[in-house]
Design a protein around this motif. Sequence first.
Motif, short mmCIF file in Angstrom:
data_model
loop_
_atom_site.label_atom_id
_atom_site.label_comp_id
_atom_site.label_asym_id
_atom_site.label_seq_id
_atom_site.Cartn_x
_atom_site.Cartn_y
_atom_site.Cartn_z
N ALA A 541 0.81 -1.22 0.00
CA ALA A 541 0.00 0.00 0.00
C ALA A 541 0.84 1.27 0.00
O ALA A 541 0.36 2.35 -0.34
N TRP A 542 2.11 1.15 0.38
CA TRP A 542 3.01 2.31 0.40
C TRP A 542 3.34 2.77 -1.02
O TRP A 542 3.86 3.87 -1.20
N TRP A 543 3.05 1.92 -2.01
CA TRP A 543 3.35 2.24 -3.41
C TRP A 543 2.05 2.10 -4.21
O TRP A 543 1.76 1.04 -4.76
N PRO A 544 1.24 3.16 -4.32
CA PRO A 544 -0.12 3.03 -4.85
C PRO A 544 -0.24 3.00 -6.36
O PRO A 544 -1.35 2.90 -6.89
N GLY A 545 0.87 3.08 -7.09
CA GLY A 545 0.80 3.05 -8.54
C GLY A 545 1.08 4.42 -9.15
O GLY A 545 1.00 5.45 -8.49
N ARG A 546 1.41 4.41 -10.45
CA ARG A 546 1.82 5.63 -11.15
C ARG A 546 0.72 6.09 -12.09
O ARG A 546 0.20 5.30 -12.87
N PRO A 547 0.37 7.39 -12.07
CA PRO A 547 -0.66 7.88 -12.99
C PRO A 547 -0.11 7.99 -14.41
O PRO A 547 1.10 8.16 -14.63
N ALA A 548 -1.00 7.93 -15.38
CA ALA A 548 -0.59 7.97 -16.78
C ALA A 548 0.09 9.30 -17.13
O ALA A 548 1.02 9.34 -17.95
N PHE A 549 -0.34 10.40 -16.50
CA PHE A 549 0.21 11.70 -16.87
C PHE A 549 1.68 11.87 -16.45
O PHE A 549 2.34 12.82 -16.88
N ALA A 550 2.20 10.94 -15.65
CA ALA A 550 3.59 11.04 -15.22
C ALA A 550 4.57 10.91 -16.38
O ALA A 550 5.74 11.27 -16.25
N THR A 551 4.09 10.44 -17.53
CA THR A 551 4.96 10.34 -18.71
C THR A 551 5.07 11.67 -19.44
O THR A 551 5.94 11.82 -20.30
N LEU A 552 4.20 12.63 -19.11
CA LEU A 552 4.24 13.94 -19.76
C LEU A 552 5.35 14.79 -19.16
O LEU A 552 5.76 14.59 -18.01
N PRO A 553 5.84 15.79 -19.89
CA PRO A 553 6.79 16.74 -19.29
C PRO A 553 6.16 17.41 -18.07
O PRO A 553 4.97 17.77 -18.11
N PRO A 554 6.88 17.60 -17.00
CA PRO A 554 6.29 18.13 -15.77
C PRO A 554 5.59 19.48 -15.93
O PRO A 554 4.62 19.75 -15.22
N HIS A 555 6.05 20.33 -16.85
CA HIS A 555 5.41 21.64 -16.99
C HIS A 555 4.00 21.52 -17.58
O HIS A 555 3.25 22.51 -17.58
N GLN A 556 3.60 20.32 -18.02
CA GLN A 556 2.24 20.12 -18.52
C GLN A 556 1.30 19.55 -17.46
O GLN A 556 0.10 19.41 -17.71
N TRP A 557 1.82 19.23 -16.30
CA TRP A 557 0.97 18.70 -15.25
C TRP A 557 0.09 19.81 -14.66
O TRP A 557 0.52 20.96 -14.54
N GLU A 558 -1.13 19.46 -14.28
CA GLU A 558 -2.06 20.42 -13.70
C GLU A 558 -2.50 19.95 -12.32
O GLU A 558 -2.44 18.76 -11.99
N ASP A 559 -2.97 20.91 -11.50
CA ASP A 559 -3.33 20.60 -10.12
C ASP A 559 -4.39 19.51 -10.02
O ASP A 559 -4.33 18.64 -9.14
N GLN A 560 -5.37 19.53 -10.92
CA GLN A 560 -6.43 18.54 -10.85
C GLN A 560 -5.90 17.13 -11.06
O GLN A 560 -6.43 16.16 -10.51
N MET A 561 -4.83 17.01 -11.85
CA MET A 561 -4.23 15.69 -12.06
C MET A 561 -3.74 15.11 -10.72
O MET A 561 -3.91 13.92 -10.46
N PHE A 562 -3.15 15.97 -9.88
CA PHE A 562 -2.69 15.50 -8.58
C PHE A 562 -3.85 15.04 -7.71
O PHE A 562 -3.76 14.05 -6.99
N SER A 563 -4.94 15.76 -7.77
CA SER A 563 -6.11 15.40 -6.95
C SER A 563 -6.63 14.03 -7.32
O SER A 563 -7.11 13.28 -6.47
N ASP A 564 -6.55 13.70 -8.60
CA ASP A 564 -7.08 12.41 -9.08
C ASP A 564 -6.05 11.29 -9.04
O ASP A 564 -6.40 10.12 -9.22
N ALA A 565 -4.80 11.62 -8.79
CA ALA A 565 -3.72 10.63 -8.85
C ALA A 565 -3.67 9.78 -7.59
O ALA A 565 -4.18 10.18 -6.53
N PRO A 566 -3.06 8.60 -7.66
CA PRO A 566 -2.98 7.72 -6.48
C PRO A 566 -2.23 8.37 -5.33
O PRO A 566 -1.26 9.10 -5.52
N LYS A 567 -2.70 8.09 -4.10
CA LYS A 567 -2.06 8.56 -2.87
C LYS A 567 -1.97 7.40 -1.90
O LYS A 567 -2.89 6.59 -1.79
N ALA A 568 -0.86 7.34 -1.19
CA ALA A 568 -0.68 6.31 -0.16
C ALA A 568 -1.17 6.87 1.18
O ALA A 568 -0.39 7.26 2.05
N VAL A 569 -2.48 6.98 1.34
CA VAL A 569 -3.08 7.49 2.57
C VAL A 569 -3.55 6.29 3.38
O VAL A 569 -4.58 5.68 3.08
N LEU A 570 -2.81 5.96 4.41
CA LEU A 570 -3.01 4.68 5.08
C LEU A 570 -3.85 4.79 6.35
O LEU A 570 -4.35 3.78 6.84
#
Length: 591
Positions: A541-570
Amino acid sequence: MSNSFLIHDMIRICPQTGEALEEQSTPAVGREQSIGLVSPRNGYVSFQIIVGLDGATDADIRISAEPLKGEFGEIEAEEFVYYAEWYHRVKGKYYPDALVPLEEGASSPRTFSAIVKKNDVQDQAYAACWVDLFVPSDIQPGEYRGAIHVTTAAGTGTLDIRLTALTTVVPNESYIVADLNSYADNISKRMDYLRNNEHRYEDGTYNEVERRFFRMAHEHRCLLHYLPYQHSGKIPSAFIPEVEGRGKNIRVKDWSRFDEHFGSYFDGSAFEGTKRGPIPLPYSYLPFNFHWPADYVKFGTKGYKTEFATILEEFHRHFTEKGWLGTKFELFLNHKKRYKLFPYDGDETRFMWDEKINDIFYDLAKDVLERKDGAQFIFRTDSSWSYGHHYEKYADLIKLWVVNQQIFSWFPEGLGVLREAGCEVWTYGTAASIHEPLLASAIAPLTAVARGVDGFVYWESTLWGDRWYETPDSNGSTALFYPGDRLFGLLGPMPSIRLKTLRNSGQVADCAERWIREQPEVRRNAIRDAFADAFDVEPDAWWPGRPAFATLPPHQWEDQMFSDAPKAVLHKGKAPDAFDDMKRKLWGILG
């Protein structure tokens, strides 16, 4: 008989109803007159006394303890330390967080009754006392019993305390770094006692108060990490030595002010008299940045490089001569171009064309960074957006990686690469807010152990706000200390309940990590499984998986992507008792 009872340290109670405030806990708290505690030696164990006020908020309330006695000795009553819990208004409820150390004497502003009256909670029916009990390392393992007496207007009641002291001994040095980040000079900005004194650096007042913050962090198994410069590069005078000259003639003119400020932290003497003893700070920021010691106007010139490298070499030589060999000194570039002061991001690089800053400043500092003798100087990065692109590219240059905890969890393979290169790895985030369950404050040290990293950072720890006594800024997520000067005449900090919870969890983590490092290949999995079982999560559970957008250049990432991305909240949705379940499993393994 007084109307008082005992509860453990992972729930808090409403001062109006006496019911538990923690999510997933039984709403009604039992009125227990005794409590059973289990603790390793050389560590703290905590519990709470809840006092029924019976409508008499002005009545004198006194608390005293007997020694705890066992078959082979006793734990003195002086090992009990008492704090009145201060209630804040957060999310429409009263939550306790600030802890005011109690003091006897009718005229004191810190008697239990005086603090309850000053807190002025509407319709208050219950007050709470936090109790820390230190279990000395030199007592014999076994069972100890004693009592605490609580006197109120209704009479004196006796509460029974039972302690099982384990064979395990908590190490004085931390294996997991619990880093409480802050900035220069935030303490002066936020304490009346200091900000109104323009001579605070010269008359010793500032150093005295600051040291009390560092000592409190140390005693709670944390590192107060105080970045000495602002985003502009400006540095308060007490945080750097006096420098004179330019170009090849630049030199440190006088070390005395700097040494007086920092020397006791680096040799450990600032921590004399604490339970953990005089251990030097394990890490400390250097004041070097884009704008010091060389003026950024000269950036890119030979003169800039000469001035930067010359003073860095003087720092290394001076620190080595002083014998400050137990601290790792960090070259860290915290500048962000969004503040429109410098054209590059040194911190949390998002735009790949800014990454050249790593190469430029490594080249400026490499003669010192590559030294194998004397004081330890290391290059540090705080990485988020670009971590997935950088951990291989810069592993040989940057030796301390502080990585956004969510993004770090998307790249489990990165840890192996950094370890192979001899790097240290921490994750970073923000402390839990006051209204979150205390389990949220306990989880970070355990997560560090499960993942196999060296520590974690809370971004800010002294931003309590001018009206902290009502509602702290950010609902407390940026404050693990509170100032004691305005209300109580304390020229230093008061701890929070969340800081106590962090320390208690840190003791568990350090005991586990010490045991693991004897046989890491086998034992980390055993501890990870024990944690997963106690918190009812999957072993990975400490490693919840990688979102698809992680393959994009970081300057294209948006805040909403983080909200929807996996989190290790235990800890979400888990009962407070899960922490005790985990400790029982761990002590069963360690003894």
